[in-house]
Design an enzyme around this catalytic site. Structure first.
Site, short mmCIF file in Angstrom:
data_model
loop_
_atom_site.label_atom_id
_atom_site.label_comp_id
_atom_site.label_asym_id
_atom_site.label_seq_id
_atom_site.Cartn_x
_atom_site.Cartn_y
_atom_site.Cartn_z
N SER A 147 1.00 -1.13 -0.03
CA SER A 147 -0.15 0.01 0.00
C SER A 147 0.80 1.02 0.04
CB SER A 147 -0.81 0.16 1.15
OG SER A 147 -0.28 0.24 2.45
N PRO A 162 -0.13 -1.75 9.01
CA PRO A 162 1.42 -1.90 9.79
C PRO A 162 2.38 -0.56 9.33
CG PRO A 162 1.37 -3.10 7.73
CD PRO A 162 -0.06 -2.48 7.89
N GLY A 163 1.93 0.36 8.42
CA GLY A 163 2.95 1.38 8.40
C GLY A 163 3.18 1.57 6.77
N GLY A 164 2.54 1.17 5.84
CA GLY A 164 2.64 1.61 4.51
C GLY A 164 2.96 2.84 3.99
N ASP A 196 -3.61 3.94 15.03
CA ASP A 196 -4.11 2.67 14.72
C ASP A 196 -4.05 1.74 16.14
OD1 ASP A 196 -4.65 -0.03 13.60
OD2 ASP A 196 -4.55 1.16 11.58
N ASP A 227 -8.95 5.35 17.94
CA ASP A 227 -10.25 5.16 16.60
C ASP A 227 -9.47 6.11 15.76
OD1 ASP A 227 -12.08 5.55 14.93
OD2 ASP A 227 -13.62 4.86 16.37
N ASP A 231 -5.86 5.72 5.14
CA ASP A 231 -6.23 4.54 4.33
C ASP A 231 -7.06 3.61 4.96
OD1 ASP A 231 -6.18 2.98 1.77
OD2 ASP A 231 -4.49 2.00 2.31
N LYS A 233 -13.04 3.79 0.13
CA LYS A 233 -13.31 2.61 -0.35
C LYS A 233 -14.71 2.47 -0.76
CE LYS A 233 -9.42 1.88 2.01
NZ LYS A 233 -8.29 1.44 1.35
#
Length: 355
Positions: A189, A223-225, A241, A261, A277, A306
């Site tokens: 990502s 996870p940090g893309g 997150d 949140d 994202d 999305k």
């Protein structure tokens, strides 16, 4: 005389209906009308215009950067069927009535079958360009204010032959910047954010608008893309997150992980950029992004919407209209752009800032 009676518009396979709805709406706003032909999964749409000159007017008056689902476009006539033993001579005859062009790209559908044409397209366009330059049909120097000759190759003997203004079409062949996945990044990502920068922020403005040492918030970061891209710009990032972040990113000393949140987080101080994202309802994300920019919590926001499985174009229009209404209510001038990026899937990427 060549009759340019249509636009050919490239897209991700499976998003042909969204392109058809978008180009129909865009043309109607300037008083142009026509109809689309398409097949699901073919990676392009034909928009037919009946009145001579309408196709040329459409590609001149509609801002390419306002198109969301269209990766590349061209004005052209009917699909050409060429005899394989003399394709270049036939094309030279077809091009006799074309406007002057500064360079030549050969493109193909971004599908499994289409990508098999990549090698042929490259070799054929190189040979054709040499012939056209020798005959004076193709200028020897590229000109950003001129037209680009485009071949959209469907097979070795079938192709659309057209053109598009260099400054009102995609800056990369097929509308796809060539980015390399960095092995150190925690997820693929990461390429979405890098591609978004290329689309939404002029390269000469990067040092001013995403400067080294500035601050950012990444909502839904794990996870940090996207955080990885921000760290590569030497930015200091608050990663929001409940999930875990990549250890290597946390060891950089540039990332603060907040387990909260994403939709409820408010920064203690304004930041240069907010990115998001998060997988959630697009209308909810659109409203949240508007809050961030209107309230001055960030200078610029890049976020993904999305999309649902059905009525994707209609959902996008609803989200963008919501943002427009919010800024109108506040009396703020703003810039809002959206694009279905190459690295996007069932989503689009948006950029928003106050002017």
């Amino acid at each position: 005389m060549t009759y340019f009676n249509r636009l050919v518009l490239q897209c991700r396979s499976g998003f042909e209906k969204e392109v058809a709805g978008e180009i129909t709406d865009q043309c109607s706003t300037i008083g142009l009308y026509g109809y689309c032909t398409l097949e699901s999964g073919q990676g392009y749409v034909e928009f037919h215009l009946q009145t001579p000159g309408d196709a040329e007017r459409a590609i001149a008056e509609i801002d390419f950067n306002s198109l969301i689902f269209v990766r590349q476009w061209m004005v052209c006539g009917d699909c050409q069927e060429l005899e394989r033993d003399d394709r270049i001579s036939q094309l030279q005859q077809i091009l006799a009535d074309f406007p002057d062009c500064t360079d030549l790209w050969a493109e193909y559908p971004d599908t499994t079958d289409g990508r098999e044409l990549a090698t042929f397209s490259k070799k054929f366009s190189s040979a054709l360009a040499q012939k056209l330059r020798k005959s004076g049909r193709l200028k020897k120097k590229a000109n950003s204010k001129g037209n680009r000759l485009l071949l959209f190759v469907l097979s070795g003997g079938e192709m659309f032959v057209g053109y598009a203004p260099v400054n009102n079409s995609a800056p990369w062949p097929l509308g796809v910047p060539r980015l390399k996945f960095p092995k150190q990044a925690p997820s693929r990502s990461t390429l979405k954010l890098e591609e978004a920068w290329h689309w939404f922020i002029p390269r000469d403005d990067w040092d001013q608008r995403i400067p080294h040492g500035s601050t950012a918030v990444d909502l839904g970061a794990a996870p940090g893309g996207w955080t990885w891209q921000l760290v590569q710009r030497s930015m200091f990032v608050t990663a929001v997150d409940n999930g875990p972040m990549q250890d290597q990113l946390m060891e950089s000393g540039q990332v603060t992980h907040v387990q909260e949140d994403a939709y409820k987080f408010i920064p203690a101080q304004p930041v240069n950029m907010m990115v998001c994202d998060v997988v959630d309802k697009p209308i909810k994300t659109a409203g949240m992004a508007a809050d961030w920019v209107i309230n001055g919590w960030c200078d610029e926001a890049i976020f993904n919407l999305k999309l649902p499985m059905k009525q994707r174009y209609q959902e996008v229009v609803s989200c963008l209209n919501l943002i427009a209404e919010r800024f109108m209510q506040e009396g703020l001038a703003y810039e809002l752009s959206a694009k279905h990026l190459y690295h996007d899937r069932e989503e689009i990427t948006c950029h928003l800032r106050v002017l």
